[in-house]
Design a protein around this motif. Structure first.
Motif, PDB file in Angstrom:
ATOM      1  N   GLN A 187       0.830  -1.207   0.000  1.00 43.76           N
ATOM      2  CA  GLN A 187       0.000   0.000   0.000  1.00 43.76           C
ATOM      3  C   GLN A 187       0.865   1.258   0.000  1.00 43.76           C
ATOM      4  O   GLN A 187       0.565   2.231  -0.706  1.00 43.76           O
ATOM      5  CB  GLN A 187      -0.916  -0.013   1.223  1.00 43.76           C
ATOM      6  N   LYS A 188       1.928   1.249   0.773  1.00 45.62           N
ATOM      7  CA  LYS A 188       2.845   2.393   0.784  1.00 45.62           C
ATOM      8  C   LYS A 188       3.554   2.524  -0.559  1.00 45.62           C
ATOM      9  O   LYS A 188       3.728   3.645  -1.085  1.00 45.62           O
ATOM     10  CB  LYS A 188       3.872   2.204   1.909  1.00 45.62           C
TER      11      LYS A 188
ATOM     12  N   LYS B 137       1.745   4.331  -3.319  1.00 45.86           N
ATOM     13  CA  LYS B 137       1.691   5.792  -3.208  1.00 45.86           C
ATOM     14  C   LYS B 137       2.980   6.463  -3.692  1.00 45.86           C
ATOM     15  O   LYS B 137       2.960   7.605  -4.142  1.00 45.86           O
ATOM     16  CB  LYS B 137       1.443   6.189  -1.753  1.00 45.86           C
ATOM     17  N   VAL B 138       4.108   5.757  -3.591  1.00 49.60           N
ATOM     18  CA  VAL B 138       5.396   6.413  -3.879  1.00 49.60           C
ATOM     19  C   VAL B 138       6.111   5.797  -5.074  1.00 49.60           C
ATOM     20  O   VAL B 138       7.264   6.134  -5.332  1.00 49.60           O
ATOM     21  CB  VAL B 138       6.319   6.341  -2.637  1.00 49.60           C
TER      22      VAL B 138
END
Length: 492
Positions: A477-478, A481-482
């Motif tokens: 999930q992280k 985002k990046v």
């Protein structure tokens, strides 16, 4: 011809896009080299007086001959990590009427201009003139210093041939590690040193020129072998085939991995990358070398009361490759992340394959540490507990922490004195990885003792392993985002 080669290399250096940075680095290296040279000369001038003032040394000449073998082993180790193999961009010369011998002779001659080749003479010449000449005469100084000088040159060419022909062969490193570990065990526990006979070899130079003649013959042989190798491997095609042959050999032996699941296919791709590039191979090699790190501490009375320090050893030794490789988890895929993220492949699948690779590496390192059971079953239990903690807690932490500002890495450069890709995140990452177990160990050991505290560390690792899918989901999930910033940061 030599003048033209030198001029071309100067023009290539001056016209480089990073000329200012490389010039600054070159000036810094020269300054440090001059400083080191002055320090060596100062030590050389004081060495005879220092040796004669040490009461434990009965005969400084005998003592020097006894430690010379260790000096040359240390010199060989430093040469391996610091000395560069002579290189030249030969592509512009391939279609010109320039013989391969000319290029090879230039490369070998250029490599001889190195401070390593004169350090031994600078360090030992004052001692020879002050200690040897009064007792043995001037001719003995020529025998002794000449033997040392030519032996140093032999190390020079041996290092070149080793890096070119033997560096990528695992069995060579296995033999070296076994010899080093075997000599340590024999010296500490059986009072037998494999290198002790070399003292009499160097001592023989004081009475006979045989050692000098032998080192000159060895030097000529290694020189001819090096020239022969460079002449025969000066074509781009031959060098390329030789470089890829080793990778294909390893890949064929591990090809069964790609036939079972997508996870193993991705693992096989990563393993190929590890064997293919110098930086990753260096990390793997250093991790194998540090398997013997525990020999310094286990079994020593000075550390028998430092049970808390043993926790660090258990974590560090069982996770050598995992920690060294995992801290650059994303950086290893420099210039490749866009390829992975554009494939119809779930991010969690990719993360799980990397997790499995680090897990298997941790298990292999732990198995290599099993012989430490010689120092007691409690030592083996400590290493196993550290391994479980690394598998369950530290591997997910490294994967997550490595998202903190990763930097691009040139994989074709070695690991020694190479801080590319290293930032504040890599240093801060080590704090929770190595200090985390103490959060468990200190309170449990205070109330229940050493063994229950080690058991608690192992239990935490097992719990973390059961939650690995949840951790990977959070990391995915992280990453979602990046990922675009990550691709940008990891593109050279």
């Amino acid at each position: 011809m030599i003048k033209h080669f030198l001029n071309h290399q100067w023009l290539q250096f001056r016209r480089s896009a990073s000329f200012e940075r490389e010039l600054g680095i070159t000036i810094f290296i020269w300054i440090m080299g001059i400083f080191a040279l002055v320090s060596i000369i100062s030590l050389a001038a004081a060495l005879p007086r220092i040796l004669y003032e040490i009461p434990q040394i009965n005969d400084p000449i005998v003592f020097i001959n006894e430690v010379l073998i260790y000096y040359f082993l240390g010199e060989l180790l430093i040469r391996y990590f610091i000395q560069k193999v002579p290189a030249l961009d030969i592509q512009p010369y391939l279609n010109l009427p320039i013989t391969r011998s000319s290029v090879s002779n230039f490369l070998i001659g250029k490599s001889l201009i190195s401070i390593f080749n004169i350090v031994a003479i600078l360090l030992l010449a004052p001692f020879a003139f002050q200690a040897l000449e009064p007792r043995f005469g001037s001719i003995v100084i020529a025998y002794w210093l000449g033997s040392i000088f030519f032996l140093s040159l032999c190390l020079h060419f041996f290092n070149i041939l080793f890096k070119k022909k033997l560096e990528d062969m695992p069995w060579v490193w296995a033999v070296i590690i076994l010899l080093a570990a075997g000599n340590y065990v024999l010296t500490v526990y059986l009072d037998t040193n494999l290198f002790a006979p070399f003292a009499s070899v160097f001592q023989s130079a004081l009475t006979s020129p045989i050692l000098l003649i032998s080192t000159i013959a060895l030097f000529i042989g290694l020189l001819l072998l090096t020239l022969k190798y460079f002449r025969e491997n000066l074509y781009l095609e031959e060098l390329g085939d030789a470089a890829s042959a080793n990778v294909e050999t390893y890949s064929e032996k591990l090809s069964f991995l790609g036939k079972s699941s997508i996870y193993n296919t991705l693992m096989l791709q990563e393993i190929k990358m590890i064997f293919r590039h110098k930086r990753t191979r260096s990390v793997m090699l250093l991790s194998l070398i540090f398997v013997g790190y525990g020999l310094i501490f286990f079994g020593e009375d000075n550390y028998s009361g430092s049970k808390g320090f043993y926790v660090f050893l258990g974590i560090f030794m069982s996770g050598l490759f995992t920690i060294n490789y995992g801290q650059f988890f994303w950086s290893w895929n420099t210039n490749q992340l866009d390829f992975f993220f554009t494939k119809p492949l779930a991010v969690q699948t990719w993360l799980k394959s990397r997790y499995r690779l680090l897990l298997i590496a941790c298990i292999i390192t732990t198995l290599l540490c099993v012989p430490y059971v010689y120092f007691g079953w409690d030592v083996l239990f400590l290493i196993l507990a550290g391994s479980l903690y690394n598998i369950g807690i530290n591997i997910p932490l490294m994967i997550r922490f490595s998202l903190w500002g990763p930097k691009a890495i040139d994989l074709n450069k070695g690991a020694f004195m190479n801080y590319q890709g290293t930032g504040a995140a890599q240093w801060l990452m080590g704090i929770p990885l190595l200090a985390g177990p103490y959060v468990i160990y200190i309170p449990v050991s205070s109330f229940f003792g050493y063994i229950p505290a080690i058991s608690a560390i192992a239990v935490c690792g097992i719990l973390g392993f059961t939650l690995r899918d949840y951790f990977i989901k959070l990391i995915a999930q992280k990453l979602a985002k990046v990922k675009y910033k990550l691709i940008h940061d990891l593109t050279l």
